[in-house]
Design an enzyme around this catalytic site. Structure first.
Site, mmCIF file in Angstrom:
data_model
loop_
_atom_site.group_PDB
_atom_site.id
_atom_site.type_symbol
_atom_site.label_atom_id
_atom_site.label_comp_id
_atom_site.label_asym_id
_atom_site.label_seq_id
_atom_site.Cartn_x
_atom_site.Cartn_y
_atom_site.Cartn_z
ATOM 1 N N GLU A 115 1.145 -47.294 0.906
ATOM 2 C CA GLU A 115 1.732 -46.067 1.424
ATOM 3 C C GLU A 115 0.706 -44.956 1.196
ATOM 4 O O GLU A 115 0.218 -44.785 0.079
ATOM 5 C CB GLU A 115 3.033 -45.736 0.681
ATOM 6 N N ARG B 65 3.244 -56.980 -11.241
ATOM 7 C CA ARG B 65 2.361 -55.806 -11.155
ATOM 8 C C ARG B 65 1.352 -55.858 -12.279
ATOM 9 O O ARG B 65 1.649 -56.342 -13.369
ATOM 10 C CB ARG B 65 3.158 -54.516 -11.379
ATOM 11 N N LYS C 127 1.535 -43.689 -8.777
ATOM 12 C CA LYS C 127 0.940 -42.607 -7.980
ATOM 13 C C LYS C 127 1.638 -41.276 -8.250
ATOM 14 O O LYS C 127 0.993 -40.230 -8.240
ATOM 15 C CB LYS C 127 1.003 -42.967 -6.494
HETATM 16 P P1 ATP Z 1 2.856 -46.827 -7.227
HETATM 17 O O1 ATP Z 1 4.054 -47.270 -7.983
HETATM 18 O O2 ATP Z 1 1.613 -46.770 -8.005
HETATM 19 O O3 ATP Z 1 3.084 -45.585 -6.441
HETATM 20 P P2 ATP Z 1 3.410 -48.430 -4.948
HETATM 21 O O4 ATP Z 1 3.867 -49.813 -5.146
HETATM 22 O O5 ATP Z 1 4.409 -47.420 -4.553
HETATM 23 O O6 ATP Z 1 2.576 -48.003 -6.222
HETATM 24 P P3 ATP Z 1 2.103 -48.918 -2.463
HETATM 25 O O7 ATP Z 1 1.176 -48.034 -1.754
HETATM 26 O O8 ATP Z 1 3.442 -49.129 -1.872
HETATM 27 O O9 ATP Z 1 2.234 -48.340 -3.930
HETATM 28 O O10 ATP Z 1 1.414 -50.297 -2.801
HETATM 29 C C1 ATP Z 1 0.725 -51.082 -1.866
HETATM 30 C C2 ATP Z 1 0.716 -52.494 -2.341
HETATM 31 O O11 ATP Z 1 0.107 -52.577 -3.636
HETATM 32 C C3 ATP Z 1 2.113 -53.026 -2.500
HETATM 33 O O12 ATP Z 1 2.160 -54.341 -1.987
HETATM 34 C C4 ATP Z 1 2.351 -53.007 -3.972
HETATM 35 O O13 ATP Z 1 3.247 -54.019 -4.340
HETATM 36 C C5 ATP Z 1 0.950 -53.240 -4.541
HETATM 37 N N1 ATP Z 1 0.824 -52.660 -5.866
HETATM 38 C C6 ATP Z 1 1.078 -51.400 -6.241
HETATM 39 N N2 ATP Z 1 0.902 -51.235 -7.569
HETATM 40 C C7 ATP Z 1 0.506 -52.439 -8.049
HETATM 41 C C8 ATP Z 1 0.165 -52.931 -9.349
HETATM 42 N N3 ATP Z 1 0.202 -52.148 -10.426
HETATM 43 N N4 ATP Z 1 -0.201 -54.231 -9.460
HETATM 44 C C9 ATP Z 1 -0.244 -55.015 -8.384
HETATM 45 N N5 ATP Z 1 0.071 -54.625 -7.137
HETATM 46 C C10 ATP Z 1 0.448 -53.357 -6.963
HETATM 47 MG MG MG Z 2 5.552 -48.057 -2.585
#
Ligand code: ATP
Ligand code: MG
Length: 563
Positions: free
Chosen positions: A39, A264, A274
């Site tokens: 995102e 994660r 984020k």
């Molecule tokens: P955050 O919680 O940091 O905002 P998010 O999951 O909302 O992260 P996205 O942009 O939706 O961020 O993530 C893109 C991809 O990266 C998704 O498939 C998500 O599952 C993966 N991802 C995000 N954070 C992690 C992590 N700490 N370890 C592994 N994969 C991750």
């Molecule tokens: Mg997300």
């Protein structure tokens, strides 16, 4: 540069096993097609790297494809700046989507049509409950939800209302489109989840074309479906959403990818959210998203990490069904390992102490031959100027040496790396009693670092010729947070209370070996005995700035602790 393609040799894990099994049974016609779906609401962090390496890695290993897709359904939080940085970062990590760059917003028309299809099938309805009411009607884990009074609207009325939602007749939050599933489902995600909400907000790509936006759950699986993804790999928090992912694909009767969830990445002393990273940037706890203390990939890059080190680290991580926490030291291990092989060695003095060699001819300069990398002979040698006045590290001199301290002290002889043995003969102090200069003599017979009479010294220290040195600013970093789990909040305070007040130390009087005058931003070096350093883009001509990527393992600090 691109990541290595090694069919059959990727790190083993349960997702890879599923892919191998699906190839065997020909489940997806022998295809492997993954995607990385960020995102664009912030910069990518080291946790995302795990997902990137997994998705692109599987595609590379099995001659498949991996798309980059922006999951851009939340116009209030998303920006072009984030899109640009994500594109740049995934490339930098060494992965290529071969032109398959997509946006969920590309599918807004298609998603709208699919919503209409579900309305016509009696599987979706426009609900007039407020967000707060929807929450209350939803029930809890132990109590079933209550059906919305709008649940049984006629198809015609729903079609009309949804059309008017789209046309902008209603204010934000006045209505939603919900799927009609089961308000008594034990899975809360299945209790008539919202598909569309009204949001009069400008979208970074679609502008003001839309004032209704699809929810993540109504977007993600369908985007996967449009792109013919085979394995939709995401993190564990989406496990409870999988039934809904499946429900939408099945009830729309469209191609159905398989969602698989994994753990994660969490790292000690590090926050990977984020939302929280954005707060650090907005409230100026750090200099920006790419502050070298940030766990963002742009920060880590500026700090001096290599894409190889990050890929190796990610490859070493387990992929499992339970969230754990990885030691930050492990990430550091992988960058040391990579830089040890590739970084040129140079001499630099961070906290200079002047040394005068009284018996060395004034005005004389010798050029000492130095090895660029003992791990890689092909990197060759260079010449380092040596003269009568040098700088050494303040730490490498003690007027009163403690036990087991073998570096320079009055009467003691040590080796200057690539040069001579010197013996300390005295010190000069200022009015405050602080040492400003150390005097030594050298033994001309020890040129190159060995005594013809076979006598030994216990220590070799680094140095820079004062007359030839390049002045520099050096930024030393420590963990951004002082607690292993910065998410654990002290009562009454937020996570920023866990910030380490000493995470940045700026040294402005460092002295570098002259060859570093030719360095460019992002060039990486080992400063002998000190650590790995990377030139910062803040550098100006004649005013280099270096970031410490990571220290070498400090043996003396360990001894000192034990004393
Ligand atoms: P955050 O919680 O940091 O905002 P998010 O999951 O909302 O992260 P996205 O942009 O939706 O961020 O993530 C893109 C991809 O990266 C998704 O498939 C998500 O599952 C993966 N991802 C995000 N954070 C992690 C992590 N700490 N370890 C592994 N994969 C991750
Ligand atoms: Mg997300």
């Amino acid at each position: 540069m691109s990541a290595p393609v090694n069919p059959g040799t990727g790190p083993s894990n349960f997702i890879r096993d599923i892919v191998i099994e699906d190839l065997k049974t020909n489940k997806f016609g022998g295809r492997v097609h993954t995607r990385f779906p960020p995102e664009p609401n912030g910069y990518l962090h080291i946790g995302h790297a795990k997902s990137i390496c997994l998705n692109f890695g599987l595609a590379a290993e099995f001659s498949g494809k991996c798309n980059l897709r922006f999951d851009d359904t939340n116009p209030e939080k998303e920006e072009q700046e984030y899109v640009d940085s994500i594109i740049d970062t995934v490339h930098w990590l060494g992965f290529d989507w071969e032109g398959r760059l997509f946006y969920a917003s590309d599918y807004f028309d298609q998603l709208y049509d699919w919503a209409v299809q579900l309305i016509k099938a009696g599987k979706a309805y426009v609900c007039d409950l407020s967000a707060e009411e929807v929450r209350r009607y939803r029930g809890t884990l132990t109590e079933p939800g209550i059906e919305s009074p709008f649940r049984n609207r006629s198809v015609e009325e729903n079609l009309d209302m949804f059309e008017r939602m789209r046309a902008g007749e209603f204010p934000d939050g006045a209505r939603t489109l919900r799927s009609k599933i089961d308000m008594a489902s034990p899975n809360l995600n299945m209790r008539d989840p919202v598909m569309y909400r009204i949001l009069h907000a400008e979208h970074h790509r679609t502008g003001d074309k839309w004032c209704i936006y699809p929810m993540y759950d109504f977007t993600h699986g369908q985007s996967d479906s449009v792109e013919r993804i085979t394995h939709s790999i995401c993190t564990l928090e989406f496990e409870d959403h999988r039934p809904l992912y499946d429900w939408y694909c099945d009830n729309l009767g469209i191609y159905h990818p398989q969602q698989i969830e994994f753990d994660r990445l969490n790292l000690t002393y590090t926050l990977l959210s984020k939302r929280k990273l954005l707060k650090l940037v907005q409230d100026q706890y750090v200099s920006g998203w790419d502050d070298p203390r940030m766990p963002t990939l742009s920060g880590i890059r500026r700090r001096g990490y290599t894409p190889e080190a990050i890929r190796n680290f990610c490859g070493s991580l387990g992929v499992s069904k339970t969230n754990g926490i990885v030691e930050l030291g492990m990430l550091e291990h992988y960058v040391r390992e990579d830089l040890n092989k590739h970084a040129q060695r140079v001499m630099a003095v961070l906290r200079p102490l002047r040394v005068v060699i009284d018996n060395y001819p004034e005005g004389q300069v010798e050029h000492m031959e130095a090895v660029n990398n003992p791990e890689d002979e092909s990197m060759g040698t260079r010449k380092v100027p040596f003269s009568r006045v040098l700088y050494i590290e303040q730490d490498d001199f003690r007027e009163d040496p403690p036990k087991q301290y073998y570096r320079l002290s009055p009467g003691r002889e040590v080796r200057l790396r690539y040069a001579y043995f010197i013996t300390c003969t005295g010190v000069v102090k200022d009015e405050k009693g602080e040492i400003v200069e150390v005097h030594c003599t050298y033994d001309p017979a020890t040129r190159g670092g060995n005594a013809p009479d076979g006598r030994k010294v216990k220590s070799t220290i680094h140095w820079v010729s004062a007359e030839h040195a390049v002045g520099a600013e050096v930024r030393l970093y420590d963990n951004l947070f002082s607690t292993p789990n910065p998410n654990e909040e002290v009562e009454g305070k937020d996570f920023t209370a866990n910030l380490n007040p000493n995470s940045l130390e700026v040294l402005t009087r460092a002295k570098l070996e002259p060859c570093l005058a030719a360095a460019e931003p992002f060039n990486r070096f080992q400063f002998e005995r000190l650590g790995y350093f990377c030139m910062d883009p803040d550098s100006a001509p004649g005013q280099p700035v270096f970031n410490r990527t990571v220290a070498l393992r400090d043996t003396w600090a360990k001894i000192e602790k034990r004393l």
